[in-house]
Scaffold this motif. Structure first.
Motif, PDB file in Angstrom:
ATOM      1  N   TYR A 299      -4.439   1.917  -9.167  1.00  0.00           N
ATOM      2  CA  TYR A 299      -3.960  -0.009  -8.635  1.00  0.00           C
ATOM      3  C   TYR A 299      -4.318  -0.056  -7.583  1.00  0.00           C
ATOM      4  O   TYR A 299      -5.701  -1.635  -7.609  1.00  0.00           O
ATOM      5  N   SER A 300      -4.620   0.522  -6.390  1.00  0.00           N
ATOM      6  CA  SER A 300      -5.539   0.084  -5.089  1.00  0.00           C
ATOM      7  C   SER A 300      -6.558   0.428  -4.924  1.00  0.00           C
ATOM      8  O   SER A 300      -6.989  -0.818  -4.226  1.00  0.00           O
TER       9      SER A 300
ATOM     10  N   SER B 232      -7.772  -3.684  -6.823  1.00  0.00           N
ATOM     11  CA  SER B 232      -6.452  -4.134  -6.037  1.00  0.00           C
ATOM     12  C   SER B 232      -8.262  -4.766  -4.747  1.00  0.00           C
ATOM     13  O   SER B 232      -8.622  -5.296  -4.300  1.00  0.00           O
ATOM     14  N   MET B 233      -8.295  -3.355  -3.862  1.00  0.00           N
ATOM     15  CA  MET B 233      -9.048  -3.208  -3.195  1.00  0.00           C
ATOM     16  C   MET B 233     -10.720  -3.610  -3.513  1.00  0.00           C
ATOM     17  O   MET B 233     -11.176  -4.914  -3.063  1.00  0.00           O
TER      18      MET B 233
ATOM     19  N   ASP C 230       0.990  -1.182   0.031  1.00  0.00           N
ATOM     20  CA  ASP C 230      -0.334   0.053  -0.305  1.00  0.00           C
ATOM     21  C   ASP C 230       0.992   1.059   0.154  1.00  0.00           C
ATOM     22  O   ASP C 230       0.742   2.406  -0.880  1.00  0.00           O
TER      23      ASP C 230
ATOM     24  N   PHE D  12      -2.781   5.750  -7.096  1.00  0.00           N
ATOM     25  CA  PHE D  12      -4.174   4.742  -6.235  1.00  0.00           C
ATOM     26  C   PHE D  12      -5.594   3.917  -7.078  1.00  0.00           C
ATOM     27  O   PHE D  12      -5.531   3.544  -6.472  1.00  0.00           O
TER      28      PHE D  12
ATOM     29  N   ASN E 287       2.457   1.171  -3.025  1.00  0.00           N
ATOM     30  CA  ASN E 287       1.763   2.066  -4.235  1.00  0.00           C
ATOM     31  C   ASN E 287       0.554   4.167  -4.497  1.00  0.00           C
ATOM     32  O   ASN E 287       1.263   4.426  -5.495  1.00  0.00           O
ATOM     33  N   PHE E 288       1.004   4.293  -3.012  1.00  0.00           N
ATOM     34  CA  PHE E 288       0.573   5.447  -2.164  1.00  0.00           C
ATOM     35  C   PHE E 288       1.689   6.180  -2.853  1.00  0.00           C
ATOM     36  O   PHE E 288       1.753   7.810  -3.343  1.00  0.00           O
TER      37      PHE E 288
END
Length: 78
Positions: A66-67, A70-71, A55, A64, A58-59
């Protein structure tokens, strides 16, 4: 490094909950239920630490999208 720290946290949480479960309750049945859950809680700590590392990466990379995907994909699977 995150995984190694997660393993250390798993040992700390596992031992801490095993010997410290009496803090939460004096009831034998409650302590038994806590002792049943300790392996699951301890085993997920390395996975959690890796998730926090990814995380942060990625941040930090401003990824954001991709995050978010994925969430959503992990929530859709549960």
């Amino acid at each position: 490094m995150g995984f190694v720290l997660g393993l250390g946290l798993a040992v700390f949480v596992g031992v801490g909950l095993y010997f410290g479960s009496g803090i939460f309750s004096k009831d034998v049945h409650v302590i038994h239920i806590i002792n049943i859950g300790i392996p699951f809680v301890a085993a997920t700590q390395p996975i959690n630490s890796l998730a926090f590392v990814f995380d942060g990466v990625n941040f930090g990379a401003s990824d954001f999208i991709y995050s978010a995907y994925s969430m959503v994909s992990t929530q859709a699977g549960s």
